[in-house]
Design a protein around this motif. Structure first.
Motif, PDB file in Angstrom:
ATOM      1  N   MET A 256    -114.554  17.460  29.158  1.00  0.00           N
ATOM      2  CA  MET A 256    -115.760  17.651  28.177  1.00  0.00           C
ATOM      3  C   MET A 256    -116.865  16.638  28.669  1.00  0.00           C
ATOM      4  SD  MET A 256    -115.299  19.600  25.661  1.00  0.00           S
ATOM      5  CE  MET A 256    -114.201  20.469  24.820  1.00  0.00           C
ATOM      6  N   VAL A 257    -116.603  15.405  29.195  1.00  0.00           N
ATOM      7  CA  VAL A 257    -117.316  14.431  29.734  1.00  0.00           C
ATOM      8  C   VAL A 257    -117.118  14.296  31.370  1.00  0.00           C
ATOM      9  CG1 VAL A 257    -117.936  12.130  29.117  1.00  0.00           C
ATOM     10  CG2 VAL A 257    -117.375  13.439  27.232  1.00  0.00           C
ATOM     11  N   TYR A 258    -118.336  14.023  31.808  1.00  0.00           N
ATOM     12  CA  TYR A 258    -118.162  13.827  33.216  1.00  0.00           C
ATOM     13  C   TYR A 258    -118.739  12.327  33.498  1.00  0.00           C
ATOM     14  CZ  TYR A 258    -116.816  18.376  34.309  1.00  0.00           C
ATOM     15  OH  TYR A 258    -116.071  19.552  34.298  1.00  0.00           O
ATOM     16  N   ALA A 259    -118.184  11.788  34.517  1.00  0.00           N
ATOM     17  CA  ALA A 259    -118.910  10.270  34.786  1.00  0.00           C
ATOM     18  C   ALA A 259    -118.658  10.023  36.253  1.00  0.00           C
ATOM     19  CB  ALA A 259    -118.375   9.225  33.912  1.00  0.00           C
ATOM     20  N   GLY A 260    -119.297   9.171  36.828  1.00  0.00           N
ATOM     21  CA  GLY A 260    -118.929   8.745  38.161  1.00  0.00           C
ATOM     22  C   GLY A 260    -118.248   7.366  38.308  1.00  0.00           C
ATOM     23  N   ILE A 261    -117.160   7.586  39.043  1.00  0.00           N
ATOM     24  CA  ILE A 261    -116.371   6.009  39.192  1.00  0.00           C
ATOM     25  C   ILE A 261    -116.492   5.698  40.589  1.00  0.00           C
ATOM     26  CG2 ILE A 261    -114.094   5.175  39.017  1.00  0.00           C
ATOM     27  CD1 ILE A 261    -113.578   6.543  36.457  1.00  0.00           C
ATOM     28  N   TYR A 262    -116.978   4.512  40.879  1.00  0.00           N
ATOM     29  CA  TYR A 262    -117.268   3.903  42.037  1.00  0.00           C
ATOM     30  C   TYR A 262    -116.595   2.761  42.292  1.00  0.00           C
ATOM     31  CZ  TYR A 262    -120.791   7.570  42.434  1.00  0.00           C
ATOM     32  OH  TYR A 262    -121.496   8.639  42.496  1.00  0.00           O
ATOM     33  N   PRO A 263    -116.195   2.516  43.496  1.00  0.00           N
ATOM     34  CA  PRO A 263    -115.360   1.012  43.888  1.00  0.00           C
ATOM     35  C   PRO A 263    -116.619   0.083  43.856  1.00  0.00           C
ATOM     36  CG  PRO A 263    -115.072   2.305  45.709  1.00  0.00           C
ATOM     37  CD  PRO A 263    -115.941   3.255  44.742  1.00  0.00           C
ATOM     38  N   VAL A 264    -116.551  -1.025  43.478  1.00  0.00           N
ATOM     39  CA  VAL A 264    -117.483  -2.318  43.594  1.00  0.00           C
ATOM     40  C   VAL A 264    -117.860  -2.472  44.924  1.00  0.00           C
ATOM     41  CG1 VAL A 264    -117.999  -4.600  43.098  1.00  0.00           C
ATOM     42  CG2 VAL A 264    -117.053  -3.184  41.375  1.00  0.00           C
ATOM     43  N   ASP A 265    -116.744  -2.420  45.892  1.00  0.00           N
ATOM     44  CA  ASP A 265    -116.566  -2.676  47.082  1.00  0.00           C
ATOM     45  C   ASP A 265    -116.526  -1.309  47.993  1.00  0.00           C
ATOM     46  OD1 ASP A 265    -116.769  -3.553  50.020  1.00  0.00           O
ATOM     47  OD2 ASP A 265    -115.314  -5.190  49.383  1.00  0.00           O
ATOM     48  N   THR A 266    -117.588  -0.741  48.797  1.00  0.00           N
ATOM     49  CA  THR A 266    -117.212   0.465  49.349  1.00  0.00           C
ATOM     50  C   THR A 266    -115.810   0.455  50.256  1.00  0.00           C
ATOM     51  OG1 THR A 266    -119.548  -0.151  49.627  1.00  0.00           O
ATOM     52  CG2 THR A 266    -118.778   2.217  49.997  1.00  0.00           C
ATOM     53  N   GLU A 267    -115.511  -0.559  50.709  1.00  0.00           N
ATOM     54  CA  GLU A 267    -114.239  -0.429  51.705  1.00  0.00           C
ATOM     55  C   GLU A 267    -113.032  -0.159  50.586  1.00  0.00           C
ATOM     56  OE1 GLU A 267    -113.949  -4.380  53.092  1.00  0.00           O
ATOM     57  OE2 GLU A 267    -115.864  -4.105  54.273  1.00  0.00           O
ATOM     58  N   ASP A 268    -112.937  -0.221  49.563  1.00  0.00           N
ATOM     59  CA  ASP A 268    -111.746   0.088  48.571  1.00  0.00           C
ATOM     60  C   ASP A 268    -111.953   1.533  48.057  1.00  0.00           C
ATOM     61  OD1 ASP A 268    -111.341  -2.389  48.517  1.00  0.00           O
ATOM     62  OD2 ASP A 268    -112.216  -2.943  46.690  1.00  0.00           O
ATOM     63  N   TYR A 269    -112.477   2.426  48.895  1.00  0.00           N
ATOM     64  CA  TYR A 269    -112.625   3.826  48.535  1.00  0.00           C
ATOM     65  C   TYR A 269    -111.057   4.519  48.443  1.00  0.00           C
ATOM     66  CZ  TYR A 269    -113.937   8.603  48.825  1.00  0.00           C
ATOM     67  OH  TYR A 269    -113.922  10.256  48.481  1.00  0.00           O
ATOM     68  N   GLU A 270    -110.521   4.312  49.491  1.00  0.00           N
ATOM     69  CA  GLU A 270    -109.406   4.928  49.780  1.00  0.00           C
ATOM     70  C   GLU A 270    -108.291   4.474  49.006  1.00  0.00           C
ATOM     71  OE1 GLU A 270    -108.475   7.444  51.240  1.00  0.00           O
ATOM     72  OE2 GLU A 270    -110.555   7.958  52.260  1.00  0.00           O
ATOM     73  N   GLU A 271    -108.477   3.285  48.589  1.00  0.00           N
ATOM     74  CA  GLU A 271    -107.362   2.783  47.768  1.00  0.00           C
ATOM     75  C   GLU A 271    -107.805   3.147  46.161  1.00  0.00           C
ATOM     76  OE1 GLU A 271    -106.130  -1.743  46.114  1.00  0.00           O
ATOM     77  OE2 GLU A 271    -107.229  -1.627  48.249  1.00  0.00           O
ATOM     78  N   LEU A 272    -108.978   3.554  45.818  1.00  0.00           N
ATOM     79  CA  LEU A 272    -109.111   3.984  44.643  1.00  0.00           C
ATOM     80  C   LEU A 272    -108.645   5.231  44.351  1.00  0.00           C
ATOM     81  CD1 LEU A 272    -110.807   3.696  41.879  1.00  0.00           C
ATOM     82  CD2 LEU A 272    -112.851   4.580  42.961  1.00  0.00           C
ATOM     83  N   ARG A 273    -108.621   6.063  45.591  1.00  0.00           N
ATOM     84  CA  ARG A 273    -108.399   7.530  45.676  1.00  0.00           C
ATOM     85  C   ARG A 273    -106.841   7.345  45.240  1.00  0.00           C
ATOM     86  NH1 ARG A 273    -109.575  12.485  48.287  1.00  0.00           N
ATOM     87  NH2 ARG A 273    -111.213  11.350  49.601  1.00  0.00           N
ATOM     88  N   ALA A 274    -105.949   6.677  46.005  1.00  0.00           N
ATOM     89  CA  ALA A 274    -104.586   6.485  45.961  1.00  0.00           C
ATOM     90  C   ALA A 274    -104.569   6.112  44.327  1.00  0.00           C
ATOM     91  CB  ALA A 274    -103.947   5.443  46.773  1.00  0.00           C
ATOM     92  N   SER A 275    -105.209   5.028  43.665  1.00  0.00           N
ATOM     93  CA  SER A 275    -104.911   4.811  42.286  1.00  0.00           C
ATOM     94  C   SER A 275    -105.278   6.049  41.345  1.00  0.00           C
ATOM     95  CB  SER A 275    -105.853   3.931  41.927  1.00  0.00           C
ATOM     96  OG  SER A 275    -105.536   2.759  43.001  1.00  0.00           O
ATOM     97  N   MET A 276    -106.176   6.756  41.821  1.00  0.00           N
ATOM     98  CA  MET A 276    -106.547   7.755  40.804  1.00  0.00           C
ATOM     99  C   MET A 276    -105.381   9.009  40.897  1.00  0.00           C
ATOM    100  SD  MET A 276    -109.940   7.590  39.723  1.00  0.00           S
ATOM    101  CE  MET A 276    -111.053   8.838  39.948  1.00  0.00           C
ATOM    102  N   GLU A 277    -104.910   9.363  42.008  1.00  0.00           N
ATOM    103  CA  GLU A 277    -103.958  10.367  42.109  1.00  0.00           C
ATOM    104  C   GLU A 277    -102.531   9.581  41.279  1.00  0.00           C
ATOM    105  OE1 GLU A 277    -103.340  10.961  46.460  1.00  0.00           O
ATOM    106  OE2 GLU A 277    -104.981  12.385  46.541  1.00  0.00           O
ATOM    107  N   LYS A 278    -102.122   8.302  41.481  1.00  0.00           N
ATOM    108  CA  LYS A 278    -100.929   8.016  40.630  1.00  0.00           C
ATOM    109  C   LYS A 278    -101.294   7.972  39.054  1.00  0.00           C
ATOM    110  CE  LYS A 278     -99.399   4.877  44.167  1.00  0.00           C
ATOM    111  NZ  LYS A 278     -99.553   3.705  45.106  1.00  0.00           N
TER     112      LYS A 278
END
Length: 598
Positions: A293-315
């Motif tokens: 119903m609601v969309y929002a962007g979630i961004y890592p504060v440090d761009t280097e953590d992008y892959e780590e954020l992806r893994a966390s979101m999948e879990k």
């Protein structure tokens, strides 16, 4: 199989279902006195702190009744409207449901919507009147309400108290006598429904399932039908307070499976498990795909953590199948994800779980809903607009459609006026008004979803002194007059702060956004103009003043032209600084847009 009962608990938020589940577990001896604690099934810190259930939890109880041993599989469900997807999955794995109603608060909007969900799945409903020991309880009147709603006899409504444990025995008796035993063929090939899964960092993914036909043995080769992959059943067992491994799980029972899967995308909730050697012919109809119903962007504060954020979101997605996300990038924030949530509370919980469970510090952009845009060249082709930056150029645009919902609000008759004026302010149109009793009214409105995304729920609670309950379902898209409001900081547009707003409210909201940002953006060495614009037209402006050093302090007395010369020199420096200066936007600024009415 005739001695198995699978049931869930459905209720509105805060009607005492977790407490009643604790009493059921204690009464059947599923937990010892040492293990007992309040909200036993709510094992997440967040659930305990907020006093709400976020996840559905499955647990098995054994009960001896009239000379026979019964297995009772309970699936506790959340009550908040944002977690209705969890409820639909629990209902799919059960044959019966306990409908719990608070004797002091009576029937609420969410009770009705969860009840209809259970009735659509042909579940046997057992009405329970909880909290009858409260001084403010009104059992006779609320029993009449339940009788009207369910069309049952007053004797069928079980009076109980989760706090004292009164009536628990009657509930267990009703579960055994009224809820049908599971139907299924023990001789047929294995067919099991996955209704939940969790990630365990040591053992991989644990899958929770309900067997429809056949049985599953430890060490057997099994196959997941949606992905077509096969695995060994390393361990199967039942879900007691702690997992208890078994050699075999049979038809109608609920259990867990560990196969050592490490990749989150291989397990789909709603999938069918079958045997690799002797597979079943057809899949189980899973649940419908979740509609964010609601969309929002979630961004890592440090761009280097992008892959780590992806893994966390999948879990996290394993544990919460209603989270939807895809990669996106923003000029202001770099790489991140566009995420779909079921509501604002869901978004808040996901953000907090990312921070607590995975140590990810994230920036969340302004939430919005998904629109449909149509251009003049191709008036039949839908362009999905999940982000204000996706909106086509206004000159080529034919129309924009926004999602509408049918909202059901149940409140006390004293607050009808305030609730109506709030809904009308949010562009709502009244459809129906029904007096359920002399005290309680049900109001039905058609409203744009975008208007309830921000602060509607909080304001509804305020105007009704906490006595209004709210539930909604989508009714489709309608054409609307929307404009894109851009926020410019220091002359450059910040795409993460853009919003699609109805043309009538655009000036007012643009002005408020500028005022709010002026308070939140830290002062720099140069003036920062904050502007709201629709296209090329600036509709509002505020300025965050520069931090200035008093350069004329050393000139005491003497000619004014000396002071003016120094001030001019400082002015030039500030101008040059403004051209190269960078404006840092704090996280509060992104979230402040939600609280414009504070």
């Amino acid at each position: 199989m005739k001695n198995i009962r699978n049931f869930c608990i459905i209720a509105h938020i805060d009607h005492g279902k977790s407490t009643l589940a604790d009493r059921l577990l204690g009464f059947t001896g599923a937990v010892t006195q040492r293990e007992e604690q309040a909200q036993l099934l709510d094992n997440m810190d967040l659930e305990r702190e907020r006093g709400i259930t976020i996840k559905s939890h499955a647990i098995q109880m054994n009960y001896h009744y009239e000379g026979e041993d019964y297995i009772l599989n309970l699936i506790d469900t959340p009550g908040h409207v944002d977690f209705s997807y969890e409820v639909s999955r629990s209902i799919a794995a059960c044959e019966g449901a306990l409908l719990i109603v608070d004797a002091a608060q009576s029937i609420q909007a969410q009770t009705i919507s969860n009840l209809y969900l259970a009735l659509e799945n042909e579940l046997e409903i057992i009405p329970v009147l909880n909290k009858v020991d409260l001084p403010s309880a009104n059992p006779e009147e609320v029993t009449d309400d339940i009788v009207d709603l369910l069309d049952c006899d007053p004797e069928d409504v079980i009076h109980a108290s989760g706090k004292t444990g009164f009536g628990v025995e009657n509930i267990l008796k009703a579960i055994i006598e009224k809820i049908p035993a599971p139907q299924g063929n023990p001789e047929a090939p294995l067919k099991a429904l996955i209704f939940d899964s969790v990630y365990n960092s040591y053992r991989g993914i644990e899958t929770y399932f309900r067997i429809i036909d056949g049985s599953i043995k430890k060490g057997e080769k099994i196959k997941f039908m949606a992905t077509g992959k096969d695995y060994f059943a390393d361990e199967v067992g039942t879900l007691n307070l702690r997992q208890s491994p078994k050699k075999e799980i049979k038809t109608g029972d609920v259990g867990y499976l560990i196969t050592g899967i490490k990749t989150a995308s291989e397990v789909k909730v709603g999938d069918t498990i079958t045997s690799l050697v002797n597979p079943t012919a057809e899949r189980i109809d899973g649940f419908e795909n979740v509609k964010p119903m609601v969309y929002a962007g979630i961004y890592p504060v440090d761009t280097e953590d992008y892959e780590e954020l992806r893994a966390s979101m999948e879990k996290l997605q394993l544990n919460d199948a209603s989270l939807v996300f895809q990669p996106e990038s923003s000029a202001a924030l770099g790489f991140g994800f566009r995420c779909g949530f079921l509501g604002m509370l869901h978004m808040e919980i996901i953000q907090e779980r990312l921070e607590r469970e995975f140590d990810m510090t994230v920036i969340t952009t302004v939430p919005n809903v998904s629109y449909h845009a149509f251009t003049k060249k191709q008036p039949d082709q839908i362009i999905m607009v999940n982000n204000p930056t996706d909106l086509p150029d206004p000159s080529s645009m034919d129309r924009v459609e926004e999602p509408y919902i049918r909202a059901s609000i149940i409140t006390k008759s004293d607050f009808v006026g305030q609730v109506m004026s709030l809904c009308i302010e949010k562009r709502g149109e009244i459809v129906n008004q029904t007096y359920l009793t002399t005290e309680r009214v049900e109001l039905i409105f058609d409203m744009p979803l975008a208007e309830i995304v921000f602060d509607f729920y909080d304001r509804l609670k305020t105007v009704s002194k906490g006595y209004a309950s709210f539930d909604y379902h989508p009714t489709g898209m309608r054409p609307s007059k929307l404009v894109k409001v851009d926020i410019l900081l220091n002359g450059s547009s910040v795409d993460a702060l853009s919003a699609l707003i109805h043309a009538d409210n655009a000036h007012h909201i643009g002005k408020k956004m500028c005022e709010k940002l002026k308070e939140l953006i830290p002062r720099q060495q140069f003036d920062i103009p904050i502007q709201a614009a629709i296209g090329a037209k600036i509709i509002s402006r505020e300025t965050t003043k520069a931090l200035r050093k008093d350069v004329t302090a050393k000139c005491y007395g003497g000619d004014i032209s000396r002071k003016r010369k120094l001030l001019e020199k400082q002015k030039k420096g500030k101008k040059r600084m403004r051209q190269v200066g960078n404006v840092e936007i704090p996280q509060e600024a992104f979230m402040a847009v939600l609280k414009l009415n504070d």
